[in-house]
Design a protein around this motif. Structure first.
Motif, PDB file in Angstrom:
ATOM      1  N   MET A 160       0.935  -1.257  -0.027  1.00 51.22           N
ATOM      2  CA  MET A 160      -0.031  -0.030   0.045  1.00 51.22           C
ATOM      3  C   MET A 160       1.076   1.247  -0.169  1.00 51.22           C
ATOM      4  N   ARG A 161       1.836   1.126   0.879  1.00 49.77           N
ATOM      5  CA  ARG A 161       2.695   2.357   0.873  1.00 49.77           C
ATOM      6  C   ARG A 161       3.489   2.722  -0.347  1.00 49.77           C
ATOM      7  N   ARG A 162       3.818   1.479  -1.014  1.00 54.35           N
ATOM      8  CA  ARG A 162       4.677   1.767  -2.364  1.00 54.35           C
ATOM      9  C   ARG A 162       3.642   2.178  -3.420  1.00 54.35           C
ATOM     10  N   ASP A 163       2.328   1.982  -3.348  1.00 49.32           N
ATOM     11  CA  ASP A 163       1.305   2.330  -4.077  1.00 49.32           C
ATOM     12  C   ASP A 163       1.244   3.720  -3.941  1.00 49.32           C
ATOM     13  N   PHE A 164       1.194   4.202  -2.807  1.00 48.78           N
ATOM     14  CA  PHE A 164       0.449   5.450  -2.376  1.00 48.78           C
ATOM     15  C   PHE A 164       1.609   6.589  -2.283  1.00 48.78           C
ATOM     16  N   VAL A 165       2.724   6.318  -2.864  1.00 44.82           N
ATOM     17  CA  VAL A 165       4.089   7.007  -2.738  1.00 44.82           C
ATOM     18  C   VAL A 165       3.874   8.623  -2.705  1.00 44.82           C
ATOM     19  N   ALA A 166       2.778   8.986  -3.640  1.00 49.04           N
ATOM     20  CA  ALA A 166       2.602  10.409  -3.685  1.00 49.04           C
ATOM     21  C   ALA A 166       1.894  10.984  -2.481  1.00 49.04           C
ATOM     22  N   SER A 167       1.354  10.246  -1.546  1.00 50.79           N
ATOM     23  CA  SER A 167       0.702  10.739  -0.548  1.00 50.79           C
ATOM     24  C   SER A 167       1.365  11.707   0.285  1.00 50.79           C
ATOM     25  N   ASP A 168       2.673  11.174   0.579  1.00 52.36           N
ATOM     26  CA  ASP A 168       3.795  12.160   1.263  1.00 52.36           C
ATOM     27  C   ASP A 168       4.039  13.315   0.451  1.00 52.36           C
ATOM     28  N   LEU A 169       4.120  13.233  -0.871  1.00 53.66           N
ATOM     29  CA  LEU A 169       4.406  14.464  -1.772  1.00 53.66           C
ATOM     30  C   LEU A 169       3.238  15.373  -1.773  1.00 53.66           C
ATOM     31  N   HIS A 170       2.122  14.959  -1.369  1.00 50.62           N
ATOM     32  CA  HIS A 170       0.873  15.774  -1.513  1.00 50.62           C
ATOM     33  C   HIS A 170       0.759  16.533  -0.227  1.00 50.62           C
ATOM     34  N   LEU A 171       1.366  15.841   0.826  1.00 50.57           N
ATOM     35  CA  LEU A 171       1.178  16.504   2.152  1.00 50.57           C
ATOM     36  C   LEU A 171       2.352  17.492   2.217  1.00 50.57           C
TER      37      LEU A 171
END
Ligand SMILES: Cc1cc2nc3c(=O)[nH]c(=O)nc-3n(C[C@H](O)[C@H](O)[C@H](O)COP(=O)(O)OP(=O)(O)OC[C@H]3O[C@@H](n4cnc5c(N)ncnc54)[C@H](O)[C@@H]3O)c2cc1C
Length: 373
Positions: free
Chosen positions: A293-304
């Motif tokens: 999940m964290r690999r797939d949602f790598v951009a979440s951190d970028l958005h934050l």
């Protein structure tokens, strides 16, 4: 004993329950509401490109289509993203997804609140005292997840306030970036629903913030409904414990920049279903969900980080950014598909300042990630 108990029948839970049922598992889907999807807590927009993740065709729950997403800076400079956006009737959409889960064979338990779970024994405790047992538990119970709290987690939440008001036919969704409004800089939105003749006008924050936005930008229309909710800001510290996994808003998987959580709800449901399937077939020792999940949602951190970086700019500085991109049309969702934007941004004299370095770095990381999520 069920193979899987899914707590919460929103888009995430119904998609997970349906996917697992179709794989042949005995699934129970529990929701505290008798009728899911109500009251509405959504601006009801979804990029058409994200729709296939729900494995259903657009149906009667579509209330219009728009062509552009326009990002507006405080001095009204703006750029647009081209990309078909579907406007949903969110309650009908949620009910449609629940119907698909039921037809796939999942047992429904509606009108029953889950009080807590035991991630090791697989027990799900209902308010009435009844206990349901399952080999795996999926927490899909939204931003203030009980399942999450049972495993020691709490999402960082931001309130969102919204009205639905009369609105003329429009092919554009508007997103306003304004440091002067609380919870800015990305703060307010207008999502037109052409078939209904209305728009969802909302903001990160409470109703006084929304009123300030409506008056500052002279938004006019007759209010037909008030609603609101909470939006998670960033992924939960953990996404699983024992036999329990968190998906959708329960795992804080909403895009922390835009507040969009429908696509991540379906995507996380599918990834969780795949991991649970491998676990139940004995291929893995535990449910191998978190790292995938964290690999797939790598951009979440970028958005934050993008949100935080923009929050460090004043309205004057935001207007300078606006001037750099004013009038541009991005060809699609992915910034990597827009080299002209990066080029224009880099060359603009207002951008070549140390203060913007973190933003530029983020932009390049977006391009490298090659995905919006
Ligand atoms: C104002 C606003 C506007 C938004 N606009 C958009 C948008 O335009 N586009 C977009 O993509 N996203 C939008 N979002 C985000 C989107 O609505 C969520 O990301 C999405 O609903 C997440 O789906 P979910 O299934 O994870 O959770 P939810 O939709 O919250 O579903 C959770 C379900 O769990 C149930 N539940 C909760 N607690 C319990 C319990 N203890 N026991 C049993 N059942 C329980 C609830 O009744 C509910 O049915 C918006 C959010 C807000 C607040």
């Amino acid at each position: 004993m069920y193979s899987v108990a899914v707590v919460g029948a929103g888009p995430a839970g119904s998609t997970a329950a349906r996917t697992l049922s179709e794989m042949g598992y005995k699934v129970v889907l529990i929701d505290r509401k008798e009728v899911v999807g109500l009251p509405k807590q959504c601006a009801e927009g979804l990029f058409a490109a994200c729709f296939p993740e729900f494995s259903t065709s657009p149906g009667e729950f579509i209330t219009g289509k728009v062509r552009y997403l326009k990002v507006v800076f405080p001095d009204q400079t703006s750029y647009r993203l081209r990309g078909d956006l579907l406007m949903l009737d969110r309650p009908r959409f949620d009910q449609h997804l629940l119907g698909l889960a039921e037809r796939s064979g999942a047992d429904l338990v509606l009108g029953q609140k889950v009080e807590g779970i035991d991630p090791y024994s697989g027990e799900v405790r209902l308010r009435g005292g009844e206990t349901i047992r399952a080999k795996a538990i999926v927490g899909a119970d939204g931003p203030a997840s009980r399942v999450g709290r049972s495993i020691g987690l709490r999402n960082r939440l931001v309130p969102a306030a919204q009205v639905e008001m009369t609105w003329p036919c429009d092919d554009t969704i508007y997103a306003y970036i304004d440091r002067d409004l609380p919870h800015g800089p990305y703060s307010c939105w207008i999502f037109p629903k052409n078939e209904a003749g209305t728009a969802n006008v909302g903001c990160f924050g409470t109703f006084p913030t929304l009123e300030r936005f409506i008056s500052k930008y002279e938004i006019e229309g007759e209010v037909v409904e008030k609603n609101g909710g909470a939006i998670p800001l960033g992924l939960a510290a953990r996404l699983q414990k024992g036999r329990a996994v968190l998906i959708g808003d329960a795992g804080g998987l909403t895009n922390p920049f835009t507040g969009g959580g429908l696509y991540p709800a379906a995507r996380s449901a599918r990834i969780a279903a795949g991991a649970i399937d491998r676990y139940l077939r004995g291929e893995t020792k535990g449910i191998e969900y978190e790292s995938a999940m964290r690999r797939d949602f790598v951009a979440s951190d970028l958005h934050l980080k993008a949100r935080d970086a923009l929050a460090g700019l004043s309205n004057r500085e935001l207007c300078r950014l606006g001037a750099a991109v004013d009038g541009l049309i991005f060809p699609g969702l992915k910034l990597s598909a827009s080299p002209i934007l990066v080029w224009r941004g880099l060359l603009h004299p207002g951008i070549m300042r140390p203060k913007y370095a973190p933003l530029l770095k983020l932009l390049f990381r977006y391009c490298l990630a090659g995905k919006v999520w």
